[in-house]
Design an enzyme around this catalytic site. Structure first.
Site, PDB file in Angstrom:
ATOM      1  N   TYR A 161       0.830  -1.206   0.000  1.00 38.08           N
ATOM      2  CA  TYR A 161       0.000   0.000   0.000  1.00 38.08           C
ATOM      3  C   TYR A 161       0.866   1.258   0.000  1.00 38.08           C
ATOM      4  O   TYR A 161       0.650   2.180  -0.794  1.00 38.08           O
ATOM      5  CB  TYR A 161      -0.908  -0.027   1.232  1.00 38.08           C
ATOM      6  N   LYS A 165       1.145   4.306  -2.895  1.00 41.69           N
ATOM      7  CA  LYS A 165       0.802   5.707  -2.628  1.00 41.69           C
ATOM      8  C   LYS A 165       2.007   6.622  -2.795  1.00 41.69           C
ATOM      9  O   LYS A 165       1.875   7.780  -3.229  1.00 41.69           O
ATOM     10  CB  LYS A 165       0.213   5.837  -1.222  1.00 41.69           C
TER      11      LYS A 165
END
Length: 256
Positions: A161, A165
C-alpha cells in the site's frame, strides 16, 4: 454570486470520481455536486453508486454511473472512453479508488502486490493519461489523486500500500512538470486514517488505534467530509497556483 464563493464554484464543470460508492469518494462526489459540478461516478458496488447518485441528484446536478472494477486490466481505458462519450471534456478527475492490504513484507504475495499497484497506481495513471489530452486542448483542468500519509511514513504491514501511494505522489509531480504549462493542476491529498467503513475495519480495535492516536496531535482520526472539502478547494479556481503538491490532512501526524 459573491466573489469569494465564485472562486470555489464548479458551475458548468464536469467531474469524474472513482471509488464513489461509499466513504471518501461518496463525500467528495456530494461536495462537488453541491459546488455545481455534474458528475460521472465510478465504483464496484452498484447499490452504493445509486445511493451516491441520489445525493448528487438532490443537489440538482446531473450524475452518470459507471459500475467498474479497476483491478481489471482494460477497465481504466474503457472508463475514460465512456466518460468522454458522455462529456466532451472532464474538467476534474478525482483518482480516489484504492485498496489496502495489511500484510508484512514476507506475507505479501506477488499477486497481492500486483493487485495493489494495479488499483492504486496503474489505474490513476491510465485515467489521467487518457483524459488529459482534452484538458490540454481546452487549456485547463484539475487532477486530484487521493494518496495517504503512508506514502511518506512507514507503517508496519503496509509495504504494498505504501509503495503504491508513494508512487502516486511521484506521478503527481511528474505530470505537473509536463502539464502545468497547459494550466492543468495536479495534486495529491494525503489523509491520515479516515473513519470510513474500511477505516473502521482496519483500525477499529483500540489495541491498534490507540497507539496511532497518540501520534496525532489533534487526538482523533479524520472524517470523509474533511477530505472532501480539501478536494473541493483543489478542484476550484481558488487553487490555480497550487500544483505538484502532496498535501497532508492528518491532524498534525506528519509534524511528529
Amino acid at each position: 454570486m459573491n466573489k469569494v464563493f465564485e472562486k470555489f464554484s464548479l458551475n458548468g464543470k464536469k467531474s469524474l470520481v472513482t471509488g464513489a460508492s461509499q466513504g471518501i469518494g461518496a463525500s467528495i462526489s456530494q461536495v462537488l455536486a453541491e459546488a455545481g459540478s455534474d458528475l460521472i461516478i465510478i465504483g464496484r458496488d452498484s447499490n452504493g453508486l445509486q445511493k451516491t447518485r441520489e445525493l448528487i441528484k438532490n443537489s440538482g446536478r446531473e450524475c452518470h454511473v459507471i459500475a467498474s472494477d479497476l483491478s481489471f486490466e482494460n477497465e481504466p481505458e474503457k472508463i475514460a472512453k465512456e466518460a468522454l462519450n458522455i462529456y466532451p471534456t472532464i474538467d476534474v478527475l478525482i483518482n480516489n479508488a484504492g485498496t489496502a492490504l495489511l500484510e508484512s513484507t514476507l506475507s505479501t504475495t506477488k499477486e497481492d502486490w500486483d493487485r495493489i499497484q494495479t488499483v492504486n497506481l496503474r489505474a490513476p495513471f491510465i485515467l489521467a493519461k487518457s483524459l488529459a489530452p482534452r484538458m490540454i486542448k481546452q487549456k485547463k483542468g484539475k487532477i486530484i489523486n487521493i494518496s495517504s500519509v503512508a506514502s511518506e511514513y512507514a507503517l508496519e504491514n503496509h509495504i504494498a500500500y505504501s509503495v503504491s501511494k508513494s508512487g502516486l505522489n511521484m506521478m503527481t509531480k511528474s505530470m505537473t512538470v509536463e502539464w502545468a504549462k497547459h494550466n492543468i493542476q495536479i495534486n495529491s491529498v494525503c489523509p491520515t486514517i479516515i473513519m470510513t467503513t474500511m477505516g473502521k475495519l482496519a483500525w477499529g480495535d483500540p489495541l491498534k488505534s490507540d497507539p496511532m492516536l497518540e501520534k496525532i496531535p489533534s487526538g482523533r482520526f479524520g472524517k470523509p467530509e474533511e477530505v472532501a472539502d480539501l478536494v473541493l478547494f483543489l478542484s476550484s479556481s481558488a487553487s490555480d497556483f497550487i500544483c505538484g503538491q502532496s498535501i497532508f490532512i492528518d491532524g498534525g501526524f506528519s509534524i511528529m
